[in-house]
Design an enzyme around this catalytic site. Structure first.
Site, PDB file in Angstrom:
ATOM      1  N   HIS A 186      -2.583  10.329  -2.613  1.00 18.20           N
ATOM      2  CA  HIS A 186      -2.973   8.911  -2.647  1.00 18.20           C
ATOM      3  C   HIS A 186      -3.899   8.638  -3.843  1.00 18.20           C
ATOM      4  CE1 HIS A 186      -4.247   5.108  -0.404  1.00 18.20           C
ATOM      5  NE2 HIS A 186      -5.161   5.200  -1.353  1.00 18.20           N
ATOM      6  N   GLU A 187      -4.886   9.520  -4.040  1.00 21.66           N
ATOM      7  CA  GLU A 187      -5.867   9.285  -5.116  1.00 21.66           C
ATOM      8  C   GLU A 187      -5.239   9.473  -6.502  1.00 21.66           C
ATOM      9  OE1 GLU A 187      -8.395   7.802  -4.226  1.00 21.66           O
ATOM     10  OE2 GLU A 187      -8.316   8.318  -2.109  1.00 21.66           O
TER      11      GLU A 187
ATOM     12  N   GLY B  17      -4.318  -6.552  -6.717  1.00 20.68           N
ATOM     13  CA  GLY B  17      -4.266  -7.748  -7.566  1.00 20.68           C
ATOM     14  C   GLY B  17      -5.115  -7.527  -8.814  1.00 20.68           C
TER      15      GLY B  17
ATOM     16  N   GLY C 126      -3.987   3.956   4.985  1.00 21.24           N
ATOM     17  CA  GLY C 126      -4.638   2.743   4.510  1.00 21.24           C
ATOM     18  C   GLY C 126      -5.289   3.000   3.170  1.00 21.24           C
ATOM     19  N   CYS C 127      -5.865   1.950   2.588  1.00 20.46           N
ATOM     20  CA  CYS C 127      -6.502   2.070   1.271  1.00 20.46           C
ATOM     21  C   CYS C 127      -7.655   1.086   1.214  1.00 20.46           C
ATOM     22  CB  CYS C 127      -5.478   1.763   0.179  1.00 20.46           C
ATOM     23  SG  CYS C 127      -6.165   1.766  -1.484  1.00 20.46           S
TER      24      CYS C 127
ATOM     25  N   HIS D  40      -3.444   6.498  -7.566  1.00 24.01           N
ATOM     26  CA  HIS D  40      -4.355   5.478  -8.116  1.00 24.01           C
ATOM     27  C   HIS D  40      -4.534   5.680  -9.627  1.00 24.01           C
ATOM     28  CE1 HIS D  40      -5.767   2.951  -4.892  1.00 24.01           C
ATOM     29  NE2 HIS D  40      -6.155   3.961  -4.140  1.00 24.01           N
TER      30      HIS D  40
HETATM   31 ZN   LIG Z   1      -6.562   3.867  -2.129  1.00 23.21          ZN
END
Ligand SMILES: [Zn+2]
Length: 218
Positions: free
Chosen positions: A175-176, A32, A132-133, A179
Site C-alpha cells: 500500500h505504501e 484529489g 483503508g487509507c 503511494h
Molecule cells: Zn494510504
C-alpha cells in the site's frame, strides 16, 4: 457541508496562503490532491542524513503516531519523496478481534522507515482483505495484495536495509509503495465493495453524524 464548516473554510481562505502551511504537513492530504498522483522522486543517498530529509522523516513519524495509523508515506504529508514509515503495535493488534487479526495475518512490526524502497514479490498468491487509507478518509474496500514481499532500501540513518514481510505487514508495504508511485487502493479495489466505514452510524443517528476527519487520537 454544514454551515459551521462553510464558515470555517471561509475563515481559512482569508488567512495568508489560504491558511495552508508549507509541506511537510502535520495533516494527511486527501484523494484529489495532485501530490497523491505524482510519482515520487528518489532520495539521493547522501541527503538521507541531511536536515531536509530528516525533517520529513520526523514529521512522517509524528503524523503516523498522531493518526494512530500503521503506515504513512511522504506524499501523504505533501512531499513527493520515496519515503514511508510503518509500525503495527501489540496494542493496535489487540484492538482487533483475535480471530480477525489471525485471519488477516497481523503481527507486530516495530517502527520502521524505508527510504527508496524496492519491492520484490516473494509469494505471488494474492490475498483479499478490506483495506483503508488515511488519504481516503472514512472509506474502505476489498483489495487483493501479494501474500509475501521483500522490501530493500535504506533506513532513516542512511544504512541499507532489507526485510521480508508476510500477511498484513506485506499489505502495508505494498500500500505504501503504491503511494510512492502515485497509486491509491481505489485504483485496484473491488469496486462493488467500496463502503463508508460509518454507514450504519448514519442510520442510527438518522443522518446526524459528523463523519470523523480529525485524528481520533488527538
Ligand atoms: Zn494510504
Amino acid at each position: 457541508m454544514g454551515v459551521l464548516r462553510k464558515t470555517l473554510n471561509w475563515y481559512a481562505r482569508l488567512s495568508p496562503k489560504h491558511g495552508a502551511s508549507a509541506p511537510p504537513f502535520s495533516h494527511v492530504v486527501q484523494i484529489g490532491d495532485p501530490t497523491l498522483r505524482t510519482v515520487s522522486h528518489t532520495v539521493p543517498i547522501e541527503k538521507i542524513k541531511g536536515e531536509v530529509v530528516q525533517n520529513v522523516i520526523k514529521k512522517l513519524q509524528d503524523v503516523l503516531f498522531r493518526y494512530g495509523s500503521v503506515g504513512m508515506s511522504a506524499p501523504q504529508i505533501g512531499i513527493n519523496l520515496r519515503i514511508f514509515a510503518m509500525r503495527h503495535t501489540a496494542e493496535q493488534i489487540a484492538s482487533v478481534q483475535p480471530e480477525v487479526a489471525k485471519m488477516k495475518g497481523m503481527s507486530v512490526v516495530p517502527y520502521t522507515v524505508f527510504v527508496n524502497p524496492v519491492l520484490k514479490v516473494i509469494d505471488y498468491q494474492k490475498v483479499i482483505h478490506t483495506e483503508g487509507c488515511e488519504s481516503v478518509r472514512s472509506f474502505a474496500a476489498d483489495v487483493a495484495r501479494y501474500r509475501a514481499v521483500e522490501v530493500s532500501g535504506w533506513n532513516a540513518e542512511g544504512e541499507p536495509q532489507s526485510q521480508v514481510y508476510t500477511g498484513w505487514p506485506a499489505r502495508i508495504v505494498q500500500h505504501e509503495i503504491d503511494h510512492l508511485d502515485g497509486k491509491l487502493y481505489t485504483d485496484i479495489m473491488d469496486r462493488k465493495t467500496l463502503h463508508c466505514t460509518c454507514w450504519d452510524e448514519v442510520n442510527l443517528s438518522k443522518g446526524k453524524v459528523a463523519i470523523p476527519f480529525a485524528p481520533e487520537s488527538v
